[in-house]
Design an enzyme around this catalytic site. Sequence first.
Site, PDB file in Angstrom:
ATOM      1  N   CYS A   1      41.322  32.774  42.268  1.00 33.64           N
ATOM      2  CA  CYS A   1      40.797  34.098  41.938  1.00 33.64           C
ATOM      3  C   CYS A   1      41.807  34.825  41.041  1.00 33.64           C
ATOM      4  O   CYS A   1      42.985  34.915  41.387  1.00 33.64           O
ATOM      5  CB  CYS A   1      40.562  34.855  43.241  1.00 33.64           C
ATOM      6  SG  CYS A   1      40.457  36.638  43.069  1.00 33.64           S
ATOM      7  N   GLU A   2      41.334  35.324  39.942  1.00 34.70           N
ATOM      8  CA  GLU A   2      42.252  35.987  39.011  1.00 34.70           C
ATOM      9  C   GLU A   2      42.712  37.351  39.516  1.00 34.70           C
ATOM     10  O   GLU A   2      43.644  37.923  38.968  1.00 34.70           O
ATOM     11  CB  GLU A   2      41.632  36.111  37.620  1.00 34.70           C
ATOM     12  CG  GLU A   2      40.451  37.033  37.518  1.00 34.70           C
ATOM     13  CD  GLU A   2      39.830  37.042  36.133  1.00 34.70           C
ATOM     14  OE1 GLU A   2      39.385  38.122  35.714  1.00 34.70           O
ATOM     15  OE2 GLU A   2      39.786  35.988  35.469  1.00 34.70           O
ATOM     16  N   HIS A   3      42.072  37.872  40.545  1.00 31.24           N
ATOM     17  CA  HIS A   3      42.456  39.185  41.059  1.00 31.24           C
ATOM     18  C   HIS A   3      43.564  39.116  42.105  1.00 31.24           C
ATOM     19  O   HIS A   3      44.363  40.045  42.215  1.00 31.24           O
ATOM     20  CB  HIS A   3      41.236  39.896  41.663  1.00 31.24           C
ATOM     21  CG  HIS A   3      40.147  40.108  40.666  1.00 31.24           C
ATOM     22  ND1 HIS A   3      38.819  39.863  40.934  1.00 31.24           N
ATOM     23  CD2 HIS A   3      40.186  40.501  39.376  1.00 31.24           C
ATOM     24  CE1 HIS A   3      38.093  40.118  39.867  1.00 31.24           C
ATOM     25  NE2 HIS A   3      38.897  40.511  38.910  1.00 31.24           N
ATOM     26  N   HIS A   4      43.588  38.031  42.916  1.00 32.81           N
ATOM     27  CA  HIS A   4      44.568  37.946  43.997  1.00 32.81           C
ATOM     28  C   HIS A   4      45.392  36.657  43.970  1.00 32.81           C
ATOM     29  O   HIS A   4      46.258  36.462  44.819  1.00 32.81           O
ATOM     30  CB  HIS A   4      43.865  38.059  45.351  1.00 32.81           C
ATOM     31  CG  HIS A   4      43.066  39.308  45.491  1.00 32.81           C
ATOM     32  ND1 HIS A   4      41.699  39.342  45.341  1.00 32.81           N
ATOM     33  CD2 HIS A   4      43.453  40.587  45.726  1.00 32.81           C
ATOM     34  CE1 HIS A   4      41.271  40.578  45.486  1.00 32.81           C
ATOM     35  NE2 HIS A   4      42.312  41.362  45.724  1.00 32.81           N
TER      36      HIS A   4
ATOM     37  N   HIS B   1      35.703  32.272  49.234  1.00 36.59           N
ATOM     38  CA  HIS B   1      36.847  32.895  48.579  1.00 36.59           C
ATOM     39  C   HIS B   1      37.877  33.320  49.617  1.00 36.59           C
ATOM     40  O   HIS B   1      37.588  34.143  50.484  1.00 36.59           O
ATOM     41  CB  HIS B   1      36.387  34.118  47.777  1.00 36.59           C
ATOM     42  CG  HIS B   1      35.543  33.749  46.596  1.00 36.59           C
ATOM     43  ND1 HIS B   1      35.976  33.940  45.313  1.00 36.59           N
ATOM     44  CD2 HIS B   1      34.317  33.190  46.503  1.00 36.59           C
ATOM     45  CE1 HIS B   1      35.038  33.519  44.465  1.00 36.59           C
ATOM     46  NE2 HIS B   1      34.019  33.063  45.178  1.00 36.59           N
TER      47      HIS B   1
ATOM     48  N   CYS C   1      40.349  35.153  49.174  1.00 42.52           N
ATOM     49  CA  CYS C   1      40.698  36.568  49.022  1.00 42.52           C
ATOM     50  C   CYS C   1      39.793  37.437  49.895  1.00 42.52           C
ATOM     51  O   CYS C   1      40.181  38.534  50.289  1.00 42.52           O
ATOM     52  CB  CYS C   1      40.640  37.009  47.563  1.00 42.52           C
ATOM     53  SG  CYS C   1      39.055  36.736  46.754  1.00 42.52           S
TER      54      CYS C   1
ATOM     55  N   GLN D   1      34.252  33.700  39.764  1.00 43.10           N
ATOM     56  CA  GLN D   1      33.195  32.695  39.891  1.00 43.10           C
ATOM     57  C   GLN D   1      32.071  32.909  38.881  1.00 43.10           C
ATOM     58  O   GLN D   1      31.516  31.944  38.333  1.00 43.10           O
ATOM     59  CB  GLN D   1      32.646  32.711  41.315  1.00 43.10           C
ATOM     60  CG  GLN D   1      31.620  31.630  41.573  1.00 43.10           C
ATOM     61  CD  GLN D   1      31.200  31.577  43.026  1.00 43.10           C
ATOM     62  OE1 GLN D   1      32.007  31.837  43.918  1.00 43.10           O
ATOM     63  NE2 GLN D   1      29.953  31.240  43.268  1.00 43.10           N
TER      64      GLN D   1
END
Length: 181
Positions: A71-74, A140, A142, A112
Site C-alpha cells: 500500500c502506497e499510503h502505509h 489489506h 493497513c 488496488q
Amino acid sequence: MEEYFSKIIQAIGEDVNREGLRDTPKRAAEAFKFLNKGYQQTLDDVLNDAIFQADTEDMVIVKDIELYSLCEHHLLPFIGKCHIGYLPQGRVLGLSKLARIVDMYGRRLQIQEQLTRQIATAVETAIGARGVAVVVEAKHLCMMMRGVEKQNSVMTTSVMTGIFRQEISTRSEFLNLINRK
C-alpha cells in the site's frame, strides 16, 4: 537504504546493535528492494516476445493469480488474487506472462484501484485484445493491523474494457467463470 532502516529502528526506541537487530537494516533494505522490483521492469521485459498468432476469438481466462503488493499510503502489504480475461484478436499471450504482468505492477507502491487498471491496460496494449476484464480481490494489512482492525474485509476492484464493458453478456460470462469453484 540500510542507514534509513537503522534510523527507523532507533526512532521506535530499539537498540539497533542488539544481537537480533544487528543485520536487520541490511535485510530490510534487501527485502524492500525485492518487494518493489517492479520499478526495474518494463512491459517489454516481462513479455519477452511471448505474443503468438492465434485464430481463436474465444475468451481466455486465468484466475486466482497470486498477488502481493505494498500500500502506497502505509507501506504495508496487501495480498490477494487477480483474475484476468481477454478476447483475443489474432494474438494471444504466453500463459505465464499474465502472472508476470500482475507481479510487475504489484511489486510497486500501489493502491488496488490503480493496480487493477494497470494490469488491464498492459494486456490490452500488448495484444490489442477486443476487450480485457480484470478483477482483483485483496486483504489489506493497513486495514487489518492498524486503523479499524477489520480482519475479514476483502476489497474487490474490477476494470472492464472493450467488449467486456459494452456487452453485459460477455461481462457476465467472465464473472460467472471466475466465480466457479
